[in-house]
Design a protein around this motif. Structure first.
Motif, PDB file in Angstrom:
ATOM      1  N   SER A   1       9.827  40.922 -18.816  1.00  9.92           N
ATOM      2  CA  SER A   1      10.511  41.099 -17.502  1.00  9.92           C
ATOM      3  C   SER A   1       9.439  41.804 -16.699  1.00  9.92           C
ATOM      4  O   SER A   1       9.200  42.957 -17.291  1.00  9.92           O
ATOM      5  N   TYR A   2       9.105  41.436 -15.517  1.00 10.17           N
ATOM      6  CA  TYR A   2       7.976  42.514 -14.744  1.00 10.17           C
ATOM      7  C   TYR A   2       8.816  42.924 -13.402  1.00 10.17           C
ATOM      8  O   TYR A   2       9.685  42.094 -12.849  1.00 10.17           O
TER       9      TYR A   2
ATOM     10  N   GLY B   1      15.255  35.046  -3.659  1.00  7.92           N
ATOM     11  CA  GLY B   1      15.070  33.362  -3.463  1.00  7.92           C
ATOM     12  C   GLY B   1      13.616  33.039  -4.171  1.00  7.92           C
ATOM     13  O   GLY B   1      13.505  31.750  -4.364  1.00  7.92           O
ATOM     14  N   THR B   2      12.808  33.805  -4.491  1.00 11.75           N
ATOM     15  CA  THR B   2      11.428  33.565  -5.322  1.00 11.75           C
ATOM     16  C   THR B   2      11.490  33.859  -6.850  1.00 11.75           C
ATOM     17  O   THR B   2      12.300  34.719  -7.050  1.00 11.75           O
ATOM     18  N   ASP B   3      10.810  33.336  -7.638  1.00 11.26           N
ATOM     19  CA  ASP B   3      10.539  33.620  -8.782  1.00 11.26           C
ATOM     20  C   ASP B   3       9.289  33.453  -9.253  1.00 11.26           C
ATOM     21  O   ASP B   3       8.226  33.112  -8.609  1.00 11.26           O
TER      22      ASP B   3
ATOM     23  N   THR C   1       3.400  31.632  -9.896  1.00 10.30           N
ATOM     24  CA  THR C   1       2.248  31.145 -10.440  1.00 10.30           C
ATOM     25  C   THR C   1       1.692  29.918  -9.807  1.00 10.30           C
ATOM     26  O   THR C   1       0.571  29.486  -9.809  1.00 10.30           O
ATOM     27  N   ALA C   2       2.499  29.113  -9.465  1.00 11.84           N
ATOM     28  CA  ALA C   2       2.119  27.613  -8.848  1.00 11.84           C
ATOM     29  C   ALA C   2       1.463  27.996  -7.720  1.00 11.84           C
ATOM     30  O   ALA C   2       0.510  27.236  -7.301  1.00 11.84           O
TER      31      ALA C   2
ATOM     32  N   PHE D   1       6.157  35.599  -1.087  1.00 18.61           N
ATOM     33  CA  PHE D   1       6.956  36.241  -2.354  1.00 18.61           C
ATOM     34  C   PHE D   1       7.022  37.475  -2.236  1.00 18.61           C
ATOM     35  O   PHE D   1       7.480  38.110  -3.180  1.00 18.61           O
ATOM     36  N   ARG D   2       6.487  38.175  -1.177  1.00 16.70           N
ATOM     37  CA  ARG D   2       6.565  39.720  -1.364  1.00 16.70           C
ATOM     38  C   ARG D   2       7.904  40.182  -0.574  1.00 16.70           C
ATOM     39  O   ARG D   2       8.276  39.785   0.540  1.00 16.70           O
ATOM     40  N   ALA D   3       8.561  40.863  -1.551  1.00 19.86           N
ATOM     41  CA  ALA D   3       9.835  41.596  -0.820  1.00 19.86           C
ATOM     42  C   ALA D   3       9.256  42.564   0.102  1.00 19.86           C
ATOM     43  O   ALA D   3       8.398  43.190  -0.120  1.00 19.86           O
TER      44      ALA D   3
END
Length: 223
Positions: free
Chosen positions: A2-3, A68-70, A75-76, A127-129
């Motif tokens: 977990s990161y 909402g991102t993972d 990676t994709a 993807f950045r909070a």
């Protein structure tokens, strides 16, 4: 694993430079484990700050995932970006004093590397909070310029776009009287540096619960 945060780095490919970086800092971000640090008096102290990041050059600074991102989507998206990005080139890497820390920096035309870093910042920004108020306040303690503060607000970090300077960090902040000494020490242990330097791959890295960064996946630049 977990990161807590992710980043896009340049991590030297396995070889003499990557091996040096691991034993210099005492952390191997490729293997995700401690490395036996070189037996140099004072080295543990002067490398304490950069150790947890591993030997790297930042392209997109560390960020938390937006709601909402993972990791699967990240990676994709990174793979898609890498397929469209051309490598960056310079005449080589040299040992440099940046402010009061030591790093390896490129020499010659750096436009391709700067372009690549800007692409990484922009293409993966969804993807950045956003930074918290506490994070913004901490960054602003560095007495940012007006432009750097604008970049901080827009991209979550003040040293991107035209404020970006690619470097592979070797020490934390040194006292003025230490700089010449540690410049000589680094120079005595460095392997032969690449001439020219080609940045033709990027690495997605993650910050582990213990605060150290490790390699998740490499991507070859195919644009």
């Amino acid at each position: 694993m977990s990161y807590t945060r992710f980043a896009i780095y340049y991590v030297p490919p396995e070889g003499a430079l990557a091996d040096f970086g691991a034993v210099w800092l005492g952390w191997d971000c490729i293997a995700g484990c401690d490395a036996v640090q070189l037996d140099v008096p004072g080295l543990e102290d002067v490398t304490k700050a950069p150790r947890k990041y591993g030997f790297h050059g930042t392209l997109k600074p560390p960020f938390r995932l937006a709601d909402g991102t993972d990791l699967t989507g990240l990676t994709a998206a990174t793979a898609d970006m890498a397929r469209a990005c051309a490598p960056g080139h310079s005449d080589g890497l040299v040992l440099t004093v940046l402010g009061r820390f030591l790093a390896l920096t490129p020499v010659g035309d750096m436009n391709g590397i700067a372009r690549l870093a800007s692409t990484c910042v922009k293409a993966l920004d969804s993807f950045r909070a956003p930074p918290t108020e506490a994070e913004l306040m901490r960054r602003r303690k560095a007495r940012l310029s007006h432009r750097q503060d604008t970049l901080l607000e827009r991209w979550g970090y003040p040293y991107v776009m035209e404020e970006f300077r690619f470097h592979l960090t070797l020490t934390g902040r040194l006292r003025v009287e230490q700089i010449d000494l540690w410049t000589d020490v680094v120079g005595a242990h460095l392997p032969e540096l690449p001439k020219p330097f080609t940045l033709d791959q990027i690495a997605l890295v993650g910050e582990r619960p213990d605060g150290r960064f490790e390699l998740i996946e490499r991507y070859t630049l195919l644009g």
